[in-house]
Design a protein around this motif. Structure first.
Motif, PDB file in Angstrom:
ATOM      1  N   HIS A 149       0.833  -1.206   0.000  1.00 48.59           N
ATOM      2  CA  HIS A 149       0.000   0.000   0.000  1.00 48.59           C
ATOM      3  C   HIS A 149       0.866   1.254   0.000  1.00 48.59           C
ATOM      4  CE1 HIS A 149      -3.727   2.078   0.430  1.00 48.59           C
ATOM      5  NE2 HIS A 149      -3.617   2.373   1.703  1.00 48.59           N
ATOM      6  N   ARG A 150       0.249   2.384  -0.269  1.00 47.82           N
ATOM      7  CA  ARG A 150       0.945   3.669  -0.328  1.00 47.82           C
ATOM      8  C   ARG A 150       0.753   4.450   0.961  1.00 47.82           C
ATOM      9  NH1 ARG A 150       2.565   4.739  -5.613  1.00 47.82           N
ATOM     10  NH2 ARG A 150       4.220   6.251  -5.453  1.00 47.82           N
ATOM     11  N   ALA A 151       1.757   5.236   1.341  1.00 47.11           N
ATOM     12  CA  ALA A 151       1.683   6.078   2.533  1.00 47.11           C
ATOM     13  C   ALA A 151       0.829   7.316   2.274  1.00 47.11           C
ATOM     14  CB  ALA A 151       3.084   6.493   2.966  1.00 47.11           C
ATOM     15  N   GLU A 152       0.356   7.933   3.331  1.00 49.64           N
ATOM     16  CA  GLU A 152      -0.433   9.163   3.244  1.00 49.64           C
ATOM     17  C   GLU A 152       0.387  10.264   2.561  1.00 49.64           C
ATOM     18  OE1 GLU A 152      -3.478   9.802   3.960  1.00 49.64           O
ATOM     19  OE2 GLU A 152      -4.190   8.364   5.446  1.00 49.64           O
ATOM     20  N   GLY A 153      -0.320  11.175   1.903  1.00 48.95           N
ATOM     21  CA  GLY A 153       0.337  12.324   1.286  1.00 48.95           C
ATOM     22  C   GLY A 153       0.683  12.136  -0.172  1.00 48.95           C
ATOM     23  N   ILE A 177       4.616   1.684   1.536  1.00 48.84           N
ATOM     24  CA  ILE A 177       5.792   2.282   0.898  1.00 48.84           C
ATOM     25  C   ILE A 177       5.510   3.744   0.546  1.00 48.84           C
ATOM     26  CG2 ILE A 177       6.778   0.142   0.043  1.00 48.84           C
ATOM     27  CD1 ILE A 177       4.802   2.287  -2.323  1.00 48.84           C
ATOM     28  N   GLY A 178       6.581   4.473   0.191  1.00 46.77           N
ATOM     29  CA  GLY A 178       6.427   5.894  -0.102  1.00 46.77           C
ATOM     30  C   GLY A 178       6.302   6.220  -1.568  1.00 46.77           C
ATOM     31  N   ASP A 179       7.206   5.673  -2.392  1.00 52.47           N
ATOM     32  CA  ASP A 179       7.197   6.075  -3.794  1.00 52.47           C
ATOM     33  C   ASP A 179       7.134   4.881  -4.738  1.00 52.47           C
ATOM     34  OD1 ASP A 179       9.807   5.004  -3.974  1.00 52.47           O
ATOM     35  OD2 ASP A 179      10.718   6.934  -3.484  1.00 52.47           O
TER      36      ASP A 179
END
Length: 276
Positions: A149-153, A177-179
């Motif tokens: 899944h993707r992180a907030e923001g 993860i972030g990117d």
């Protein structure tokens, strides 16, 4: 005494000479700061290198952190230009100028050895919310699913939630993860993983030999060609934003990156130019 005096004079001359030399490398350099979407950052970095080559003495500083950071930094004066990979809300758009760099899609990816080739909207939602936890019902392999899944923001997260009709509080993530590159690396390293990333970033990584696979979504192949003709269901624009009309170096750079003579870089990054 004479030796000490001579030494002192010599040291003084060396000091004065150093003070009259040209300033340290880079001190007279102009710098443009861009922050925001990790999807847009590699494209802007590549465009920035060409811009720097054509404009000696200018440095393009590209930092990631998500579309939300890009917007916030520009609004607060912490960066010159924000990188955003989604449409701005009405509130966000107030006082902002938006410049389109290209188009992209968001696709579901799995490990290259996964026999699955396509997936439906309903199945993706069931996986993300933990209703489907094993691959057996999808590809006959009896193995637990690792949902990445993707992180907030990040705008990729927002687009995913909107399209699949999921609240982030409902998501049962195994890895966050972030990117794009983190997502691609995670899925490539786990035969049982599934995640979602930029189509352009995924195609570029596959071209480089990374073991991932793009899944067709509801019968539509996830390719840059499908993005170009508008047939892929999960599309978005890649943009740069400024607070008010840009001027000076920011305006010069935006004009440069939107120039058709630089569309080759957009295509090389596996994105679709604005005028395709």
């Amino acid at each position: 005494m004479k030796f000490r005096l001579a030494s002192f004079i010599l040291l003084l001359c060396l000091y004065l000479q150093s003070c009259t030399q040209s300033p340290e490398v880079g001190s007279g350099q102009q710098k443009l700061i861009l922050t925001g979407a990790s999807t847009v950052a590699p494209l802007v970095s590549a465009l920035g290198k060409r811009f720097e080559a054509q404009n000696p003495g200018i440095r393009i500083d590209v930092q990631t952190g998500g579309s939300s950071r890009g917007l916030a930094d520009v609004q607060q004066g912490l960066s010159d230009i924000g990188m955003v990979s989604r449409t701005l809300t009405e509130d966000e758009a107030v006082g902002m100028e938006v410049f389109v760099l290209g188009r992209d899609g968001i696709s579901i990816i799995v490990h290259g050895d996964n026999p699955l080739t396509e997936i439906t909207r309903k199945q993706v939602k069931a996986i993300s919310t933990g209703q489907i936890k094993n691959w057996q019902s999808l590809n006959k392999n009896d193995a637990p699913i690792t949902f990445v899944h993707r992180a907030e923001g990040h705008s990729t997260l927002k687009k995913f939630l909107e399209y699949f009709g999921v609240n982030n509080s409902e998501v049962k993530a195994d890895v966050v993860i972030g990117d794009n590159q983190q997502g691609i690396k995670t899925v490539a390293g786990n035969p049982n993983a599934i995640g979602y990333v930029s189509i352009g970033a995924a195609e570029y990584s596959m071209q480089e030999g990374i073991s991932i696979k793009l899944l067709a979504l509801d019968g539509v192949e996830a390719t840059s060609e499908a993005v170009a003709n508008g047939s892929f269901p999960l599309l978005r624009q890649l943009t740069l934003v400024t607070k008010g009309n840009p001027s000076g170096l920011a305006k010069q750079f935006i004009t440069f990156v939107q120039g058709e003579e630089n569309y080759d870089i957009v295509r090389l990054q596996k994105f679709v130019p604005p005028k395709n």
